[in-house]
Design a protein around this motif. Structure first.
Motif, PDB file in Angstrom:
ATOM      1  N   LYS A   2       3.341   0.537  63.978  1.00 14.21           N
ATOM      2  CA  LYS A   2       2.886  -0.634  62.797  1.00 14.21           C
ATOM      3  C   LYS A   2       1.475  -0.119  62.926  1.00 14.21           C
ATOM      4  CE  LYS A   2       6.350  -3.973  62.143  1.00 14.21           C
ATOM      5  NZ  LYS A   2       6.642  -4.971  62.361  1.00 14.21           N
ATOM      6  N   ARG A   3       0.286  -0.509  62.174  1.00 17.73           N
ATOM      7  CA  ARG A   3      -0.776  -0.854  61.839  1.00 17.73           C
ATOM      8  C   ARG A   3      -1.596  -2.100  62.759  1.00 17.73           C
ATOM      9  NH1 ARG A   3      -4.974  -2.702  58.371  1.00 17.73           N
ATOM     10  NH2 ARG A   3      -2.990  -3.304  56.931  1.00 17.73           N
ATOM     11  N   ALA A   4      -2.247  -1.652  62.967  1.00 14.69           N
ATOM     12  CA  ALA A   4      -2.408  -3.236  63.589  1.00 14.69           C
ATOM     13  C   ALA A   4      -3.404  -3.863  62.787  1.00 14.69           C
ATOM     14  CB  ALA A   4      -3.684  -3.266  65.002  1.00 14.69           C
ATOM     15  N   THR A   5      -3.180  -5.481  63.395  1.00 18.45           N
ATOM     16  CA  THR A   5      -3.761  -6.488  61.868  1.00 18.45           C
ATOM     17  C   THR A   5      -4.560  -7.692  62.384  1.00 18.45           C
ATOM     18  OG1 THR A   5      -2.077  -7.750  61.173  1.00 18.45           O
ATOM     19  CG2 THR A   5      -2.236  -6.003  60.085  1.00 18.45           C
ATOM     20  N   ILE A   6      -5.289  -8.104  62.149  1.00 19.22           N
ATOM     21  CA  ILE A   6      -5.695  -9.746  62.615  1.00 19.22           C
ATOM     22  C   ILE A   6      -4.613 -10.703  63.495  1.00 19.22           C
ATOM     23  CG2 ILE A   6      -7.544  -9.609  61.473  1.00 19.22           C
ATOM     24  CD1 ILE A   6      -6.919 -12.335  60.286  1.00 19.22           C
ATOM     25  N   TYR A   7      -3.681 -10.190  62.812  1.00 21.58           N
ATOM     26  CA  TYR A   7      -2.348 -11.003  63.394  1.00 21.58           C
ATOM     27  C   TYR A   7      -1.726 -10.402  64.374  1.00 21.58           C
ATOM     28  CZ  TYR A   7      -3.079 -13.033  58.446  1.00 21.58           C
ATOM     29  OH  TYR A   7      -3.338 -13.307  57.452  1.00 21.58           O
ATOM     30  N   SER A   8      -1.392  -9.441  64.467  1.00 24.50           N
ATOM     31  CA  SER A   8      -0.712  -8.546  65.747  1.00 24.50           C
ATOM     32  C   SER A   8      -2.341  -8.945  66.764  1.00 24.50           C
ATOM     33  CB  SER A   8      -0.772  -6.854  65.678  1.00 24.50           C
ATOM     34  OG  SER A   8      -1.661  -6.382  65.268  1.00 24.50           O
ATOM     35  N   ILE A   9      -3.496  -8.719  66.051  1.00 28.10           N
ATOM     36  CA  ILE A   9      -4.083  -8.618  67.712  1.00 28.10           C
ATOM     37  C   ILE A   9      -4.557 -10.251  68.266  1.00 28.10           C
ATOM     38  CG2 ILE A   9      -6.631  -8.893  68.037  1.00 28.10           C
ATOM     39  CD1 ILE A   9      -7.183  -6.639  66.233  1.00 28.10           C
ATOM     40  N   ALA A  10      -4.712 -11.487  67.176  1.00 25.94           N
ATOM     41  CA  ALA A  10      -4.380 -12.419  67.685  1.00 25.94           C
ATOM     42  C   ALA A  10      -2.784 -12.999  68.230  1.00 25.94           C
ATOM     43  CB  ALA A  10      -4.683 -13.404  66.496  1.00 25.94           C
ATOM     44  N   GLU A  11      -1.713 -11.868  68.310  1.00 22.66           N
ATOM     45  CA  GLU A  11      -0.609 -12.748  68.599  1.00 22.66           C
ATOM     46  C   GLU A  11      -0.784 -12.252  70.541  1.00 22.66           C
ATOM     47  OE1 GLU A  11       4.454 -11.721  68.489  1.00 22.66           O
ATOM     48  OE2 GLU A  11       3.018 -11.272  66.872  1.00 22.66           O
ATOM     49  N   VAL A  12      -1.227 -10.715  70.733  1.00 24.95           N
ATOM     50  CA  VAL A  12      -1.482 -10.284  72.422  1.00 24.95           C
ATOM     51  C   VAL A  12      -2.675 -11.356  72.453  1.00 24.95           C
ATOM     52  CG1 VAL A  12      -2.689  -8.193  72.744  1.00 24.95           C
ATOM     53  CG2 VAL A  12      -1.008  -7.976  71.507  1.00 24.95           C
ATOM     54  N   CYS A  13      -3.488 -11.613  72.581  1.00 31.38           N
ATOM     55  CA  CYS A  13      -4.653 -12.491  72.728  1.00 31.38           C
ATOM     56  C   CYS A  13      -4.718 -13.853  73.019  1.00 31.38           C
ATOM     57  CB  CYS A  13      -5.948 -12.395  71.797  1.00 31.38           C
ATOM     58  SG  CYS A  13      -6.591 -10.597  71.902  1.00 31.38           S
TER      59      CYS A  13
END
Length: 324
Positions: A2-13
């Motif tokens: 999947k293409r990374a989004t601000i939502y996936s980065i937010a979840e990881v961080c």
């Protein structure tokens, strides 16, 4: 994948999506540790922010202006490149405009740039009060001049020019010419004041010639005045003028350095291309350009920015020696 989004980065961080968005659109308002974590994860996941969307949200153009007084002067191309490289790192484009040695054109160009750029780097301007009025409301940084109302990034040549004077005195020169640059140039006034201060209290007689244009032809004109002055060494305002001096002295049959030693300032490429190579003051151009962009970035973010001063250094080459 999947293409990374601000939502996936937010979840990881472990932060909100709005914090991730601000880390890219308004990084100055995000805690530095959190910001670095977000940027690191974004790089790891291959995420790149949507530049157009970010600019629309922030009201910014993603463009900074760079106004130079004379793009033909060899001091400016390395500075332009340094500023472009630094701007690339903040994902900004650079709009270069040339005042063509005209103070009135400087003011007019600044007025035209308003609304087209997020901020402006002004290199070696000649005008002052009119320029301040024209730039009102536009974040701006001045390079190679101190000017009230703007943060400045300057190369301080005081120590290096004083060292150059001592070098000439140690070589045995007792009559030295100061070939002054344009009267409207802040740098020319500063350099002349430094040379005068050095000469006081020495065994050297200082002869002032000019002012002369900061051009090759200006240097040739200065050489004609130098030949009749009795001076065995000379300070030129900058390297371009100094190269014109070398040409004029050669035409007059004066050998360098035996007949006359010549010192320049800035250490542009031309200083190493002439024969003999030019003794000069080396300016840290790459650092000046990077500091200017960093200062402008902080101005755009609304931060208080202090003046930046960097020291020049003396570079000895073949154009100085003992008088014959």
């Amino acid at each position: 994948m999947k293409r990374a989004t601000i939502y996936s980065i937010a979840e990881v961080c472990g932060v909100s999506a709005s914090t991730v968005s601000r880390a890219f659109s308004r990084p100055e308002v995000v805690n530095p540790e959190v910001r670095e974590l977000i940027h690191a994860k974004a790089r790891e996941l291959g995420y790149r922010p949507n530049k157009a969307a970010r600019e629309l949200a922030t009201g910014r153009t993603g463009m900074i202006g760079l106004l130079v007084h004379d793009v033909a002067n060899p001091f400016f191309p390395p500075l332009v490149r340094a500023i472009q490289r630094a701007a690339d790192e903040m994902e900004a484009a650079v709009m270069l405009v040339d005042a063509d040695e005209s103070s009135a054109r400087e003011v007019g160009l600044i007025k035209q740039l308003k609304g087209q750029v997020d901020g402006l780097v002004i290199a070696s301007p000649r005008s002052s009060s009119a320029l301040q009025e024209a730039a009102e409301g536009l974040p701006a940084v001045v390079v190679n001049r101190r000017m009230r109302g703007f943060p400045s990034v300057v190369c301080d040549n005081t120590a290096a020019l004083t060292e150059a004077g001592r070098h000439l005195e140690d070589l045995g020169h007792r009559k030295v010419a100061l070939m002054c640059g344009p009267s409207a140039s802040w740098a020319a006034r500063q350099r002349a004041a430094t040379v005068r201060a050095w000469a006081q209290g020495t065994r050297v007689t200082l002869v002032e010639l000019g002012s002369f244009a900061a051009t090759f032809e200006g240097g040739r004109e200065a050489a004609r005045a130098l030949v009749g002055s009795g001076a065995t060494a000379a300070f030129a305002f900058d390297d371009l003028m100094a190269c014109g001096v070398l040409s004029g002295l050669a035409e007059a049959g004066v050998q360098v350095p035996g007949g006359c030693s010549v010192v320049g300032c800035d250490d542009v490429l031309l200083a190493r291309a002439v024969t003999p190579q030019l003794t000069t003051v080396t300016a840290p151009v790459d650092r000046l350009g990077r500091a200017a962009v960093d200062a402008l970035r902080r101005c755009i973010a609304g931060e208080q920015v202090r003046d930046v001063r960097m020291d020049g250094s003396l570079t000895l080459r073949g154009s100085t020696g003992r008088p014959a």
